[in-house]
Enzyme design. Structure first.
Site, PDB file in Angstrom:
ATOM      1  N   GLY A 301       5.269   0.193 -13.065  1.00 25.58           N
ATOM      2  CA  GLY A 301       4.134   0.854 -13.725  1.00 25.58           C
ATOM      3  C   GLY A 301       2.833   0.080 -13.540  1.00 25.58           C
ATOM      4  N   LYS A 302       2.845  -1.198 -13.915  1.00 27.53           N
ATOM      5  CA  LYS A 302       1.602  -1.979 -13.800  1.00 27.53           C
ATOM      6  C   LYS A 302       1.294  -2.271 -12.339  1.00 27.53           C
ATOM      7  CE  LYS A 302       2.335  -3.942 -18.317  1.00 27.53           C
ATOM      8  NZ  LYS A 302       3.771  -3.547 -18.380  1.00 27.53           N
ATOM      9  N   ASP A 344      13.300 -13.959  -6.664  1.00 27.02           N
ATOM     10  CA  ASP A 344      13.293 -14.608  -7.973  1.00 27.02           C
ATOM     11  C   ASP A 344      11.998 -15.414  -8.038  1.00 27.02           C
ATOM     12  OD1 ASP A 344      13.519 -16.345 -10.148  1.00 27.02           O
ATOM     13  OD2 ASP A 344      15.703 -16.371 -10.008  1.00 27.02           O
ATOM     14  N   ASP A 361       4.459 -10.133 -16.133  1.00 23.77           N
ATOM     15  CA  ASP A 361       4.839  -9.197 -17.206  1.00 23.77           C
ATOM     16  C   ASP A 361       6.295  -9.519 -17.505  1.00 23.77           C
ATOM     17  OD1 ASP A 361       4.879  -7.131 -18.987  1.00 23.77           O
ATOM     18  OD2 ASP A 361       5.040  -5.551 -17.479  1.00 23.77           O
ATOM     19  N   CYS A 414       5.821  -7.141 -23.746  1.00 19.85           N
ATOM     20  CA  CYS A 414       5.782  -6.001 -24.666  1.00 19.85           C
ATOM     21  C   CYS A 414       6.586  -6.371 -25.900  1.00 19.85           C
ATOM     22  CB  CYS A 414       6.255  -4.702 -24.016  1.00 19.85           C
ATOM     23  SG  CYS A 414       7.979  -4.673 -23.594  1.00 19.85           S
TER      24      CYS A 414
END
Ligand SMILES: C[S@@+](CC[C@H](N)C(=O)[O-])C[C@H]1O[C@@H](n2cnc3c(N)ncnc32)[C@H](O)[C@@H]1O
Length: 479
Positions: A301-302, A344, A361, A414
């Site tokens: 998404g980002k 990674d 994120d 989040c």
């Protein structure tokens, strides 16, 4: 009244056992079945319990297989999601109706009881109809004998309304405020405690947040820059978002029905997620601004938003993701706008100091997005936090290696849990000379107030109407 779990089957065995075979939809269609929405809700709850299914991914398939649409689909959705969210409150009330610990009630029977409790205590279903229809469901899914048990328990449950049950079963607000909020707003106690800490102990704010977690969030879309516009999404039935210039809100219907979403030019993305990506893109840089990195990109998404912004400026995004199947989702989301690598990020496939802007994120508990995932609050355990925090520290340290001197790293979660947010950034920066925390607030929309004392930003569902995204911006010093 008591009802026991069948002997010899642990919850794990039950989860691993083959699913109960149920007649395929074609057969079901020929059979009289007056109450498919309740059956769908039951099947969803079982899938969540037995297979760790994600409710929001499983429900659409169930609705399709039972051929439910319109009001029936809306009822099934409200019943199943509301029951999953409200489980903590309903279990407290049901525990007072059953004369055994609830853990000794067979899980399918307990799910039927929870569905009944939600209808009785939170939906506008008349009590007699809620009990009768749920007992009918019990007959179909757990058998006649257990249906009488369900009938007896739900009749007791119907004896009080929600406020009456809370007065009876919730801990006293004055002496145990966290326990009270946990039962009254159906969150695990450890989650209430963590959220209260992130809100500096403010119980009124905590209560407002818990209530916001229990309100279904609207579907927010992002118009990917240069590929779609908010005007196009509005013309297709959405309304403009509140904060992000790329956001549009869909008040109902299937996002995939919009051509821009189907074609990948727009996507589903909370405004908080858009804002933290936009803040990274807007952070002032000295010198070169060509190569950006999203270190934890899946499902993309980002990355898709950043890739489109980088391309507009003549730059390029590298999107890294450790899980190959999630990297495939990133490839789908970014199209040709970014290079995608399976890597990674702690042992990276890129040289140090290569990037101008880096997004971490980080994988987290997700406690900031509980309103979008009805079952998520019951899945996480407090024991998950230390392992995630250690991973988050390593990823942030890698990000600070990957960015060039003068470049900027955005550390995002989040989750508002302090052990995953401020503490991680404090710990990593303590070990690193020359990295400077930036004030992130000026990089959020000017109309956005209540951004706290900075320098980091914590967004909140009950204040900003976004998921509870955390953002810290760090500029790397040195030559
Ligand atoms: C919170 S999600 C990222 C969400 C994504 N940025 C978006 O907006 O769609 C975290 C991602 O990090 C990935 N991840 C976990 N550990 C990682 C590692 N060591 N290196 C790279 N990616 C990792 C996970 O597989 C997961 O896809």
């Amino acid at each position: 009244m008591s009802e026991s779990r069948p002997p010899g089957r642990t919850p794990r065995q039950a989860r691993q056992a083959p699913r109960r075979s149920s007649p395929p939809p074609a057969q079901r269609r020929g059979r009289p079945n007056p109450d498919l929405p309740r059956r769908v809700a039951f099947d969803l709850l079982r899938a969540v319990d037995e297979r760790d299914a994600y409710a929001n991914l499983t429900l659409p398939a169930l609705l399709r297989s039972y051929h439910l649409a319109g009001r029936d689909a809306a009822f099934a959705t409200e019943l199943s999601y509301g029951t999953l969210r409200g489980r903590g409150t309903y279990d407290a009330a049901l525990a007072a109706c059953v004369d055994r610990p609830l853990q000794q009630v067979d899980p399918p029977v307990l799910d039927v009881l929870r569905l009944g409790a939600h209808q009785l205590l939170a939906m506008r279903v008349p009590s007699h109809a809620a009990v009768a229809a749920t007992v009918e469901l019990a007959r179909a899914v757990v058998g006649e004998g257990r249906a009488s048990f369900v009938n007896a328990i739900l009749r007791r449950c119907a004896g009080r309304d929600l406020a009456g049950w809370l007065a009876e079963v919730a801990p006293d607000r004055a002496t145990d405020p966290v326990g009270h909020l946990a039962v009254a707003h159906s969150h695990p106690r450890w989650v209430v405690s963590a959220l209260r800490d992130a809100l500096v102990g403010d119980l009124a704010q905590t209560e407002a947040l818990l209530a916001a977690d229990n309100r279904p969030a609207a579907v927010t879309l992002v118009a990917r820059p240069g590929r779609a516009s908010v005007a196009e999404l509005v013309a297709a039935g959405a309304r403009p978002g509140r904060w992000s210039p790329y956001a549009a809100v869909l008040d109902g219907g299937d996002p995939a029905a919009l051509p821009a979403v189907r074609e990948g030019r727009a996507g589903v993305q909370d405004e908080g997620s858009q804002l933290v990506a936009l803040a990274l893109a807007a952070a002032p840089l000295d010198g070169r601004d060509e190569l950006w990195l999203d270190m934890c990109a899946g499902p993309g998404g980002k990355a898709a938003l950043l890739a489109a912004l980088a391309r507009e400026r003549g730059g390029r995004l590298v999107a890294a993701e450790v899980a190959p199947h999630r990297a495939a989702l990133v490839r789908h989301a970014v199209g040709r706008d970014a290079w995608v690598v399976v890597s990674d990020a702690r042992t990276p496939a890129w040289p140090d100091r290569a990037f101008d802007r880096v997004l971490v994120d980080a994988p987290c508990t997700g406690l900031g997005a509980l309103r979008r995932r009805p079952e998520a609050r019951w899945r996480r355990r407090p024991e998950d936090v230390p392992g995630l925090a250690a991973l988050q520290r390593s990823l942030l340290a890698s990000a600070l290696d990957a960015v060039r001197p003068g470049g900027v790293v955005a550390y995002v979660t989040c989750s508002p849990h302090l052990a995953e947010t401020r503490t991680v950034v404090n710990d990593v920066l303590r070990e690193l000379a020359g990295a400077v925390r930036m004030d992130a607030r000026p990089l959020l929309p000017t109309a956005m107030s209540d951004l706290g004392d900075g320098p980091d930003v914590q967004l909140w569902p009950h204040v900003h109407g976004t998921d509870a995204m955390y953002l810290s911006l760090v500029r790397r010093g040195g030559q």
